[in-house]
Design a protein around this motif. Structure first.
Motif, short mmCIF file in Angstrom:
data_model
loop_
_atom_site.label_atom_id
_atom_site.label_comp_id
_atom_site.label_asym_id
_atom_site.label_seq_id
_atom_site.Cartn_x
_atom_site.Cartn_y
_atom_site.Cartn_z
N LYS A 138 0.84 -1.21 0.00
CA LYS A 138 0.00 0.00 0.00
C LYS A 138 0.86 1.25 0.00
CE LYS A 138 -4.18 -1.69 2.35
NZ LYS A 138 -5.02 -1.53 3.55
N GLU A 139 1.91 1.26 0.83
CA GLU A 139 2.80 2.42 0.89
C GLU A 139 3.55 2.59 -0.44
OE1 GLU A 139 5.24 1.52 4.20
OE2 GLU A 139 3.73 2.10 5.71
N MET A 140 3.91 1.48 -1.05
CA MET A 140 4.62 1.53 -2.32
C MET A 140 3.79 2.22 -3.40
SD MET A 140 5.59 -1.68 -4.79
CE MET A 140 3.83 -1.93 -5.07
N MET A 141 2.49 1.99 -3.42
CA MET A 141 1.63 2.56 -4.46
C MET A 141 1.61 4.08 -4.42
SD MET A 141 0.61 0.08 -6.27
CE MET A 141 -0.56 0.98 -7.28
N ASN A 142 1.95 4.69 -3.28
CA ASN A 142 1.96 6.15 -3.16
C ASN A 142 3.31 6.76 -3.52
OD1 ASN A 142 -0.72 6.17 -2.19
ND2 ASN A 142 -0.03 5.79 -0.08
N ARG A 143 4.30 5.92 -3.80
CA ARG A 143 5.65 6.43 -4.09
C ARG A 143 5.81 6.73 -5.57
NH1 ARG A 143 10.08 2.71 -1.22
NH2 ARG A 143 11.37 4.14 -2.47
N ALA A 144 6.38 7.92 -5.85
CA ALA A 144 6.59 8.34 -7.24
C ALA A 144 7.93 7.85 -7.80
CB ALA A 144 6.51 9.86 -7.36
N ASP A 145 8.83 7.41 -6.92
CA ASP A 145 10.17 6.99 -7.37
C ASP A 145 10.19 5.53 -7.82
OD1 ASP A 145 9.66 6.23 -4.73
OD2 ASP A 145 11.80 5.99 -4.30
N ILE A 146 9.06 4.86 -7.78
CA ILE A 146 8.97 3.47 -8.26
C ILE A 146 8.02 3.44 -9.44
CG2 ILE A 146 8.38 1.08 -7.66
CD1 ILE A 146 8.89 1.76 -4.76
N ASN A 147 8.52 2.94 -10.59
CA ASN A 147 7.67 2.93 -11.78
C ASN A 147 6.62 1.82 -11.70
OD1 ASN A 147 8.91 0.47 -12.64
ND2 ASN A 147 10.58 1.62 -13.54
N SER A 148 5.67 1.91 -12.60
CA SER A 148 4.53 1.00 -12.56
C SER A 148 4.92 -0.45 -12.76
CB SER A 148 3.51 1.41 -13.64
OG SER A 148 2.98 2.67 -13.36
N SER A 149 5.91 -0.69 -13.64
CA SER A 149 6.31 -2.08 -13.88
C SER A 149 6.90 -2.71 -12.63
CB SER A 149 7.33 -2.14 -15.03
OG SER A 149 8.49 -1.38 -14.72
N GLU A 150 7.69 -1.94 -11.87
CA GLU A 150 8.27 -2.46 -10.63
C GLU A 150 7.18 -2.69 -9.58
OE1 GLU A 150 10.97 -3.75 -7.73
OE2 GLU A 150 11.00 -3.69 -9.93
N LYS A 151 6.22 -1.78 -9.52
CA LYS A 151 5.11 -1.96 -8.58
C LYS A 151 4.34 -3.23 -8.89
CE LYS A 151 4.39 2.97 -7.61
NZ LYS A 151 3.50 4.14 -7.78
N PHE A 152 4.07 -3.43 -10.19
CA PHE A 152 3.31 -4.62 -10.59
C PHE A 152 4.10 -5.89 -10.29
CE2 PHE A 152 1.44 -7.50 -13.87
CZ PHE A 152 0.14 -7.47 -13.39
N ARG A 153 5.43 -5.82 -10.47
CA ARG A 153 6.26 -6.99 -10.18
C ARG A 153 6.18 -7.36 -8.70
NH1 ARG A 153 10.75 -8.51 -7.98
NH2 ARG A 153 11.21 -6.43 -7.21
N ARG A 154 6.21 -6.35 -7.84
CA ARG A 154 6.17 -6.61 -6.40
C ARG A 154 4.80 -7.14 -5.96
NH1 ARG A 154 9.47 -1.55 -3.56
NH2 ARG A 154 11.32 -1.66 -4.91
N VAL A 155 3.75 -6.64 -6.59
CA VAL A 155 2.41 -7.16 -6.27
C VAL A 155 2.32 -8.64 -6.67
CG1 VAL A 155 -0.05 -6.99 -6.79
CG2 VAL A 155 1.28 -4.91 -6.43
N LEU A 156 2.80 -8.95 -7.86
CA LEU A 156 2.77 -10.35 -8.31
C LEU A 156 3.66 -11.22 -7.41
CD1 LEU A 156 2.92 -10.07 -12.21
CD2 LEU A 156 0.94 -10.57 -10.77
#
Length: 250
Positions: A138-156
């Protein structure tokens, strides 16, 4: 008087011979000049011919270079056209990425929400660790320094961890309220099929009942099998069959 004529004739012949000799010398001199002039002209002609040959060779060399440049320019034109096509394709891809990014963010939020609900409804093993993982997402989703592909990778990756829990056996130690007293116990998790605890003194055991959402005491007869399962999970024993109570799924 008769003797005079021959002398006169001889003089005339001699004079004529002298005249001819003089003319011959002039002719020879003239011929020499002509030959010299011809030699000079030939030299000039040879120089001109050499110069023309050199220029002809230079012309041929330049023509070859021009032909090579024409081929090179044609190849560069093809490459340039391909690069233009690639740029257009990249621009289109970037536009599509922007569209996908706008669509994938809500999807990730729904996935995290679903994961949070799943953890709360699942058997309560490693509760702190799993809850922290969801909170971190949840905290990661609010961070602008992490791109969408990296966010999706961490969720998966978080989903993959949860999937792996269902096909592994694990032993760990944690605190549990037993008989209204917080005690340190050893937990034995068998996939998502069963979560069993055993007090550190080895006297009390229990298992999670998904229907009542609570731990229920197990008979003392199961303690030896629970100990065996704990040792297998810790890789202290080779895998073997266990005889343990299982809450049948409805």
């Amino acid at each position: 008087m008769k003797g005079v004529k021959p002398l006169i004739l001889a003089g005339i012949v001699a004079a004529s011979a002298a005249v001819h000799a003089n003319d011959l010398d002039k002719v020879i001199d003239k011929s020499s000049e002509i030959n010299k002039s011809a030699a000079q002209s030939q030299t000039k002609i040879d120089k001109i011919a050499d110069s023309m040959q050199g220029r002809l060779q230079q012309f041929k060399t330049l023509n070859k270079e021009i032909d090579g440049l024409a081929v090179y320019n044609a190849q560069l034109t093809k490459q340039l056209n391909n690069q233009i096509e690639e740029m257009e394709s990249l621009n289109l891809s970037m536009d599509q990425v922007s569209i996908i990014e706008r669509q994938i963010t809500p999807l990730m939020l729904r996935m995290i929400e679903g994961l949070e609900q799943f953890v709360s409804l699942d058997i309560p093993f490693l509760a702190d660790e799993r809850t922290k993982r969801v909170t971190s997402l949840k905290e990661m989703m609010n961070r602008a320094d992490i791109n969408s592909s990296e966010k999706f990778r961490r969720v998966l990756e978080a989903y993959q961890v949860e999937v792996d829990y269902g096909r592994t056996i694990e032993a760990y130690t944690a605190l549990l309220n037993v008989d209204d007293k917080e005690r340190e116990v050893d937990f034995l998790r068998i996939g998502r099929l069963e979560l069993i605890y055993l007090t550190r003194d080895g006297k009390k055991a229990g298992s999670w009942n998904a229907d009542t959402k609570s731990f229920e005491a197990l008979p003392d007869s199961t303690i030896s099998q629970i100990n065996k399962g704990l040792r297998i999970a810790r890789k202290q024993l080779a895998p073997d069959m266990l005889t343990l109570p299982v809450h049948a799924a409805e």
